[in-house]
Design an enzyme around this catalytic site. Sequence first.
Site, PDB file in Angstrom:
ATOM      1  N   THR A  81       0.799  -1.229   0.000  1.00  0.00           N
ATOM      2  CA  THR A  81       0.000   0.000   0.000  1.00  0.00           C
ATOM      3  C   THR A  81       0.828   1.274   0.000  1.00  0.00           C
ATOM      4  O   THR A  81       0.629   2.169  -0.821  1.00  0.00           O
ATOM      5  CB  THR A  81      -0.950  -0.009   1.213  1.00  0.00           C
ATOM      6  OG1 THR A  81      -1.852  -1.113   1.077  1.00  0.00           O
ATOM      7  CG2 THR A  81      -1.746   1.280   1.297  1.00  0.00           C
ATOM      8  N   ASP A 308      -9.055  -3.721  -0.249  1.00  0.00           N
ATOM      9  CA  ASP A 308      -7.835  -4.356   0.224  1.00  0.00           C
ATOM     10  C   ASP A 308      -8.111  -5.228   1.437  1.00  0.00           C
ATOM     11  O   ASP A 308      -7.649  -6.373   1.516  1.00  0.00           O
ATOM     12  CB  ASP A 308      -6.805  -3.283   0.572  1.00  0.00           C
ATOM     13  CG  ASP A 308      -5.501  -3.872   1.075  1.00  0.00           C
ATOM     14  OD1 ASP A 308      -4.738  -4.412   0.257  1.00  0.00           O
ATOM     15  OD2 ASP A 308      -5.236  -3.793   2.295  1.00  0.00           O
TER      16      ASP A 308
END
Length: 557
Positions: A81, A308
């Site tokens: 990320t 996610d």
Amino acid sequence: MRFLLSTATQLLLSCAFLAANAHAAPSEEAPKLVLVLVVDGLPAEQVQRYRSQFGKGGLRRLMEGGASFSNAHQAHGVTVTAVGHAAILSGAYPYQHGVIGNNWIDPVTKTSVYCTQDTAHTYIGETTRPMDGTSPARLRVDTLGDQLRYATGNRAKVVAVSGKDRGAILLAGKTGTAYMYMDETGNFASSDFYMKAHPEWVRSFQAAKPQDRYYGKTWRPLLPDAAYANDARDELFPATPASPNRFPFAFYSESGSIDADYYNRLKPSPFLDELTLDFARAAIDGENLGNNPAGVTDVLGVSLSGHDYVNHKYGPESKMSHDHLQRLDRMLANFFSYLDKKVGADKVLVVLTADHGFPNTPEFVKESGGNAGRVDPAKLVTALNAALAAKYGNDKLVIAESAPNFHLDYAALDKLGLSRIEVEETAANFLRTQEGVAEVFTRHYFETGAAATTRMQLLMRRAWNRELSGDLVVVTKPFWIFGSSSSGTSHGSSYAYDTNVPLVLSGRKWIKPGLYGQYAETVDIAPTLAHLLRLRPPAGAEGRVLNEALAGAPRAQ
């Protein structure tokens, strides 16, 4: 593939390309708002696989009315990320931008540090824990938003919001303002790096407590059962009384009242993204984004974290991931409709991308006949230290790890009179024999500067920072992941399932619609936006202008 050719060959090809493809001149009318949407953990293949089920006003609107690159990549070897978000608006790779992971090992203290951690700052009105993200101090380069603010005397506004602190902070850059979801209260808040107190519109949003509206609600599939026929079986997701791991999902707290337990349950669900978009609307209204009184372009970064969390827990093959993307599509349709009315359909330039993709869960891969599994980094260190002790007589030459980076104890090596290069090679050779390990790169390999001859070598070089990265960088085999859990999946590799992400630009005054098969990278976003906004690119930008997708671009002869 870029950067794999010799310098001379690249130069000749570049000259030929430039002669035939001079950059399209930017429109005289700049967008009033640049909206950068990042769907955390969205593989490009999911967008293609489920596109026939999307509604008309969300993802389908972007793809059919904009330029969609099917072969776009987060083109570095550690696809997580923080690294991906840092690349999007800086146009830089990790070796320059300095964000080499979500966490990494401090080279001096040998302790773990967090990518947006800054103990000099705290959240406004919220509890700040030691590893919380509060500033962009660890980002070593500037961003497109920073360049825009420099060029307009700080009159342009740059705001970013996300379910994760790193998602907001790394999009906001050095001079923008970041707001992030608070796990303990469900609020969106900023830190005192950006301001001393929240503006009134933030306080009003918090006072309304929209995060509490989901208590007692359930998440059920949006589409008929037949729509999910090709998804993974529910039986692949072990059920427990506390976590049924299949539809319907209830949102509550074990205490029976609204608390941090409930707010954390919202994260792997569509509701976190709905809250994020609600806050983005409040930011547009409160800051008058897209209608800046100074008449300059504003930037809004929105990083949607829910996908996610869902993919980590269930995998991109799951019904949960499938349904989450469908719900997100409908949320985006509503958000775009709001933007049309608030700012104007012809005044907004939209970029949609992702920070990384996702592999399937190992269980799904194995059920399909593939080779997959999990590599426990702690066990790998134990085995490696035992092997090194057998040869060198010291039982802890690997002093720290933050996979894929492993760090040697230089003091111990020096005390034993050992060559660092020799120990690196010994360690690398041992690690290459371990189950699930495909390749190991050493510090000596990176520092010698040998030409990259494979894509993996190129991407790992880009991901390695000389001051911060490890002495050994381990690459797992395809569909093998780092982790000690027995379920779910993760990302972070240089394989296509982790690097291939959506890249869509939309805005009919500036973008030429179409499906583009040309190779593209997320580092191309910042140079392309800089070109359209007539700005200097960020200092570390290495991408290209996506000229083929710009309105008015000349055709190649």
